[in-house]
Write an enzyme that holds these catalytic residues in place. Structure first.
Site, PDB file in Angstrom:
ATOM      1  N   GLU A 292      55.576  29.533 -17.136  1.00 51.91           N
ATOM      2  CA  GLU A 292      57.030  29.534 -17.532  1.00 51.91           C
ATOM      3  C   GLU A 292      57.625  30.941 -17.126  1.00 51.91           C
ATOM      4  OE1 GLU A 292      58.080  28.306 -21.634  1.00 51.91           O
ATOM      5  OE2 GLU A 292      60.152  29.031 -21.368  1.00 51.91           O
TER       6      GLU A 292
ATOM      7  N   LYS B   4      57.908  25.771 -15.200  1.00 49.42           N
ATOM      8  CA  LYS B   4      58.862  25.546 -16.270  1.00 49.42           C
ATOM      9  C   LYS B   4      59.679  26.730 -16.089  1.00 49.42           C
ATOM     10  CE  LYS B   4      59.766  25.353 -21.241  1.00 49.42           C
ATOM     11  NZ  LYS B   4      59.398  24.886 -22.551  1.00 49.42           N
TER      12      LYS B   4
HETATM   13  P1  13P Z   1      64.575  26.584 -24.876  1.00 46.32           P
HETATM   14  O1  13P Z   1      64.763  25.055 -24.181  1.00 46.32           O
HETATM   15  O2  13P Z   1      65.402  26.603 -26.326  1.00 46.32           O
HETATM   16  O3  13P Z   1      65.144  27.563 -23.982  1.00 46.32           O
HETATM   17  O4  13P Z   1      62.814  26.483 -25.347  1.00 46.32           O
HETATM   18  C1  13P Z   1      62.116  26.268 -24.342  1.00 46.32           C
HETATM   19  C2  13P Z   1      60.809  27.186 -24.278  1.00 46.32           C
HETATM   20  O5  13P Z   1      59.776  26.628 -24.537  1.00 46.32           O
HETATM   21  C3  13P Z   1      61.106  28.597 -24.616  1.00 46.32           C
HETATM   22  O6  13P Z   1      60.078  29.071 -24.296  1.00 46.32           O
END
Ligand code: 13P
Length: 362
Positions: free
Chosen positions: A176, A218
């Site tokens: 991510e 992600k």
């Molecule tokens: P949000 O969809 O609220 O951005 O959160 C996703 C997430 O895993 C943040 O690390």
């Protein structure tokens, strides 16, 4: 439940399902509770997570849930580990394993995500707790002069080390790299930064021998800054995001699961839907791994009260259903006015059987 890594990665993005990110730290969840006047205790956080994990029929739309360390160690009111509550519904348990974004030495307005020390041991323990995938979030901030190359490289390197360790320990890594929407930047600047970040991240993943078939990405969407005076349209966001992903994400990656990043829930759904409606090559599944965009209405409906559990679950079920439709490009705004309860099936008992009367106790 699938066992090998590639099958798990593919299962997480199969059948128009997506992931519920419910891995807020105690501090972050407490802030969100405070805003609604909900007292944050170990038990209230457990009750909240148990509510999120048990809406009847939620596994029609949710393939996996990302938990926080506190949650994976907790049991439901009925004494069943929360990870087990998920697994009994065919939902894959996941775990956040980073230790948060800390100021980056040499560039204090930026952050480096920490948590590599001792990670191998923690991954082993989480797998024994039933986790099948993990998440690590890197944070990239856009200003007139940032991000620095140093920040992008340091975070990409850490993502590579994390992902390689996950695969060694039989957990699917969700990688991510979040480019924040905070700021007044244009969508063009967001695209430029996101493309460089993805390029750098996949270079590190390759250098560190991460198997692309056994991971998920992600990312944030390519979007104009939240304070920008010219807001990009839904169509512009979809086109720019997909262009950026096509240029930088190898076709071997089975799925791209977006974060919502502070977008309104309906906009996050509309953006995902628009991407899935675009023509042209999409070698990966495009679906959701939302936190706030799935949870906000559910938390607001629940407000810490037992008598609101059903309303909270209906709110989550509704958003999950809309996003599942968006994952195949069949979401329409008219779905927003459909009564959420219509889609809810009978509740799932702790034994995993349908039990008409049972509601999760909170
Ligand atoms: P949000 O969809 O609220 O951005 O959160 C996703 C997430 O895993 C943040 O690390």
């Amino acid at each position: 439940m699938p066992q090998d890594l590639q099958n798990i990665a593919e299962a997480l993005v199969a059948n128009n399902k997506g992931i519920l990110a419910a891995d807020e730290t105690v501090g972050t969840l407490t802030k969100r509770f405070d805003a609604l006047g909900i007292k944050s205790t170990e038990q209230s956080r457990r009750n909240y997570r148990e509510m999120l994990f048990t809406p009847p029929g939620i596994s029609d739309y949710v393939s996996g849930v990302i938990m926080h360390d506190e949650t994976i160690r907790q049991k439901s009111a009925g004494g069943v580990p929360l990870g087990e509550i998920l697994a009994r519904q065919g939902i894959l348990p996941g775990i956040k394993v980073d230790a948060g974004a800390k100021p980056l030495a040499g560039s204090p307005d930026e952050t480096i995500t920490e948590g590599l020390d001792g990670l191998r041991g923690r991954l082993k323990e989480y797998r024994e707790f039933g986790a099948r995938f993990a998440k690590w979030r890197a944070v990239i901030r856009i200003t007139g002069t940032l991000p620095s190359r140093m920040c992008i490289r340091a975070n990409a390197h850490a993502l590579g080390r994390y992902a390689a360790l996950c695969q060694e320990q039989q957990l699917v890594p969700i990688v991510e790299p979040e480019v924040l929407m905070d700021g007044s930047h244009s969508i063009e600047r967001s695209e430029e930064v996101t493309e460089l970040v993805l390029h750098t991240v996949f270079d590190e993943l390759f250098e560190q021998a991460v198997t692309f078939e056994s991971m998920l990405l992600k990312p944030s969407m390519v979007i104009s800054g939240s304070d920008s005076t010219s807001k990009a349209s839904v169509q512009d966001v979809a086109v720019a995001t997909l262009r950026c992903l096509r240029r930088q994400v190898p076709a071997a990656v089975p799925g791209i699961v977006f974060l919502s990043g502070g977008q309104t829930d309906q906009l996050a759904t509309a953006h995902l839907n628009a991407m899935n409606q675009l023509s042209g090559p999409k070698p990966w599944k495009l679906t959701f791994s939302y936190g706030r965009a799935l949870q906000d209405r559910a938390m607001d409906a629940w407000r810490g009260r037992d008598e609101n559990v059903k309303a909270g679950q209906q709110a989550l079920h509704h958003r999950a259903r809309c996003n599942s439709a968006a994952a195949c490009g069949s979401y329409t705004e008219s779905m927003e006015s459909e009564v959420a309860v219509a889609g809810m099936r009978t509740p799932v008992s702790p034994q995993g059987k349908h039990a008409p009367a049972a509601q999760p106790t909170t």
